[in-house]
Motif scaffolding. Structure first.
Motif, mmCIF file in Angstrom:
data_model
loop_
_atom_site.group_PDB
_atom_site.id
_atom_site.type_symbol
_atom_site.label_atom_id
_atom_site.label_comp_id
_atom_site.label_asym_id
_atom_site.label_seq_id
_atom_site.Cartn_x
_atom_site.Cartn_y
_atom_site.Cartn_z
ATOM 1 N N MET A 25 -2.135 6.049 -5.183
ATOM 2 C CA MET A 25 -0.810 6.630 -4.959
ATOM 3 C C MET A 25 -0.615 7.001 -3.491
ATOM 4 O O MET A 25 0.472 6.807 -2.937
ATOM 5 N N MET A 26 -1.652 7.511 -2.847
ATOM 6 C CA MET A 26 -1.543 7.808 -1.419
ATOM 7 C C MET A 26 -1.319 6.526 -0.621
ATOM 8 O O MET A 26 -0.540 6.503 0.344
ATOM 9 N N ALA A 27 -1.995 5.459 -1.022
ATOM 10 C CA ALA A 27 -1.801 4.174 -0.344
ATOM 11 C C ALA A 27 -0.370 3.667 -0.509
ATOM 12 O O ALA A 27 0.220 3.109 0.429
ATOM 13 N N ALA A 28 0.201 3.859 -1.694
ATOM 14 C CA ALA A 28 1.577 3.418 -1.932
ATOM 15 C C ALA A 28 2.554 4.134 -1.023
ATOM 16 O O ALA A 28 3.621 3.592 -0.702
ATOM 17 N N HIS A 29 2.195 5.345 -0.590
ATOM 18 C CA HIS A 29 3.093 6.147 0.237
ATOM 19 C C HIS A 29 2.827 5.981 1.729
ATOM 20 O O HIS A 29 3.566 6.558 2.543
ATOM 21 N N THR A 30 1.778 5.235 2.101
ATOM 22 C CA THR A 30 1.425 5.125 3.517
ATOM 23 C C THR A 30 1.173 3.696 3.993
ATOM 24 O O THR A 30 1.286 3.427 5.186
ATOM 25 N N GLY A 37 11.563 -3.404 0.335
ATOM 26 C CA GLY A 37 11.476 -3.817 -1.062
ATOM 27 C C GLY A 37 10.248 -4.620 -1.401
ATOM 28 O O GLY A 37 10.073 -5.014 -2.559
ATOM 29 N N ALA A 38 9.380 -4.898 -0.420
ATOM 30 C CA ALA A 38 8.170 -5.668 -0.701
ATOM 31 C C ALA A 38 7.249 -4.849 -1.591
ATOM 32 O O ALA A 38 6.950 -3.688 -1.315
ATOM 33 N N GLU A 39 6.780 -5.441 -2.699
ATOM 34 C CA GLU A 39 5.913 -4.728 -3.634
ATOM 35 C C GLU A 39 4.454 -4.935 -3.276
ATOM 36 O O GLU A 39 4.017 -6.058 -3.011
ATOM 37 N N LEU A 40 3.711 -3.844 -3.276
ATOM 38 C CA LEU A 40 2.285 -3.880 -3.029
ATOM 39 C C LEU A 40 1.529 -3.734 -4.342
ATOM 40 O O LEU A 40 2.077 -3.246 -5.336
ATOM 41 N N LEU A 41 0.266 -4.100 -4.336
ATOM 42 C CA LEU A 41 -0.575 -3.932 -5.514
ATOM 43 C C LEU A 41 -0.636 -2.470 -5.945
ATOM 44 O O LEU A 41 -0.749 -2.157 -7.130
ATOM 45 N N VAL A 42 -0.533 -1.559 -4.964
ATOM 46 C CA VAL A 42 -0.653 -0.128 -5.257
ATOM 47 C C VAL A 42 0.675 0.499 -5.691
ATOM 48 O O VAL A 42 0.734 1.704 -5.919
ATOM 49 N N ASP A 43 1.711 -0.282 -5.819
ATOM 50 C CA ASP A 43 2.989 0.261 -6.295
ATOM 51 C C ASP A 43 2.972 0.361 -7.821
ATOM 52 O O ASP A 43 2.779 -0.634 -8.514
ATOM 53 N N ALA A 226 7.824 -5.988 -12.710
ATOM 54 C CA ALA A 226 7.716 -5.335 -11.410
ATOM 55 C C ALA A 226 7.375 -3.866 -11.589
ATOM 56 O O ALA A 226 7.631 -3.264 -12.635
ATOM 57 N N ALA A 227 6.800 -3.270 -10.547
ATOM 58 C CA ALA A 227 6.433 -1.858 -10.601
ATOM 59 C C ALA A 227 7.653 -0.995 -10.895
ATOM 60 O O ALA A 227 8.725 -1.200 -10.316
ATOM 61 N N GLY A 297 8.110 5.144 9.534
ATOM 62 C CA GLY A 297 6.927 5.229 10.377
ATOM 63 C C GLY A 297 5.634 5.136 9.600
ATOM 64 O O GLY A 297 4.614 4.678 10.117
ATOM 65 N N PHE A 298 5.655 5.585 8.335
ATOM 66 C CA PHE A 298 4.441 5.549 7.537
ATOM 67 C C PHE A 298 4.078 4.129 7.125
ATOM 68 O O PHE A 298 2.976 3.884 6.661
ATOM 69 N N PHE A 299 5.003 3.195 7.281
ATOM 70 C CA PHE A 299 4.737 1.820 6.925
ATOM 71 C C PHE A 299 4.406 0.969 8.153
ATOM 72 O O PHE A 299 4.371 -0.249 8.084
ATOM 73 N N GLU A 300 4.159 1.625 9.285
ATOM 74 C CA GLU A 300 3.686 0.936 10.471
ATOM 75 C C GLU A 300 2.158 1.030 10.493
ATOM 76 O O GLU A 300 1.593 2.095 10.245
ATOM 77 N N PRO A 301 1.470 -0.063 10.795
ATOM 78 C CA PRO A 301 0.001 -0.040 10.767
ATOM 79 C C PRO A 301 -0.611 1.073 11.607
ATOM 80 O O PRO A 301 -1.616 1.676 11.205
#
Length: 353
Positions: A25-30, A37-43, A226-227, A297-301
């Protein structure tokens, strides 16, 4: 909700699965995203794992494969009060500018819905789970078609009826749709988590359900998984994955024949899992404090990945420290303290443990 740190009855695999859910869940938020709208495995999937583990944990503290109601009405009242406190905590977190879809309030609602079935026989748990798995998404679709409702978050909904609808059917974590997840977890606990055969079945049947849910969405027109879509296919796919993860974790971390080097790998994650509430709330507070950087900003590497590493390391450090001191996490202790203050323990109550 579980045994005290260091208890012999504690299952490392269950704690590790809970820890994985919180990290996910922390990964989904960071974690950085390729685009809007891109879905990640952690979503979505870690929160499903969180719900399944909740059902498993409730089954463990109520006697496992031999459920007992030794605490009577007071013990059930203690568990209900815990659920209400989680609900209130979730509402408070929704007020923060974190941009996170908070799960704690929905988690509390799910606990309340599960109470009447807590000591039900396995056949009734299975039948109820199957019924809700098929029917609840259909009811949700009809409600959405008539009202146009969708996930809003309890503090942003216009009135009490909309908040209730959000919790039960149309939110990010709709309790009626997710009730089968807790019921399946409870069913697994009633089957005997200490049995190797049960763990293997969880791994195998969970993987099969995962393949069936996501496979149906991949090959059948009009089927979505989808998630947070709340479809039967998504619940089957994500729920099956969660059961397989727990089964695998139990086989790896709670089997006497597994080398210690293997079990040691799961120890840090299990430690985090024992302070899951504290870590979850802490990461929401941190992200809310960093909100001036801008949600994107949280979605920037350069921001998201280091933040996830720091949050995970801090969670593991807190868990290990609490284990060494043989104490609960800060919020876990506060929650138990509030329940004890309002409803002191009976002599042999177990449901409120």
């Amino acid at each position: 909700m579980t045994a005290a740190p260091g208890s012999a009855a504690r299952l490392q695999g269950l704690d590790a699965a809970r820890g994985l859910a919180v990290i996910g869940m922390m990964a989904a938020h960071t974690w950085p995203r390729a685009g809007d709208g891109a879905e990640l495995l952690v979503d979505g999937r870690p929160s499903v794992l969180f719900a399944v583990v909740a059902g498993l944990a409730l089954g463990v503290v109520t006697g496992g494969e031999r459920p007992v109601d030794s605490g009577g009405r007071r013990a059930r009242s203690r568990l209900a009060l815990r659920a209400v406190l989680l609900l209130l905590a979730g509402l408070l977190l929704w007020m923060l500018p974190s941009g996170i879809a908070i799960i704690l309030d929905a988690y509390g609602v799910m606990f309340l819905l599960l109470l009447p079935l807590l000591l039900a026989p396995r056949w009734l748990l299975a039948a109820t789970a199957a019924g809700f798995l098929v029917l609840a998404p259909l009811v949700r679709d009809q409600v959405v078609a008539v009202t146009g409702a969708g996930p809003t978050g309890p503090t942003r909904a216009p009135d009490g009826a909309a908040v209730l609808l959000d919790w039960l059917l149309t939110g990010y974590y709709p309790a009626l749709l997710w009730l089968p997840l807790l019921l399946v977890g409870l069913l697994c606990a009633r089957s005997g988590l200490h049995r190797a055969r049960v763990r293997v079945l969880m791994l195998g049947l969970g993987a099969a359900a995962c393949l069936a849910g996501y496979g149906a969405a991949a090959v059948l027109p009009g089927v979505e998984a989808a998630a947070h879509s709340g479809t039967t296919a998504e619940l089957l796919g994500a729920g099956g994955l969660a059961i397989a993860v727990v089964g695998g974790a139990l086989l790896l971390l709670d089997s006497p024949r597994v080398p210690r080097a293997v079990t040691a790998l799961g120890t840090p994650v299990a430690a985090l899992g024992r302070v899951a509430l504290s870590v979850y709330v802490g990461h929401v507070l941190v992200i809310a404090l960093l909100e001036p950087l801008g949600p994107a900003g949280f979605f920037e590497p350069a921001v998201g990945i280091p933040l996830l590493v720091v949050l995970t390391a801090a969670g593991i450090a807190l868990g290990v420290a609490c284990d060494r001191l043989r104490r609960r996490g800060p919020l876990e202790a506060a929650l138990s303290g509030l329940v004890d203050l309002a409803l002191p323990r009976g002599g042999s109550a177990r449901l409120g443990a």
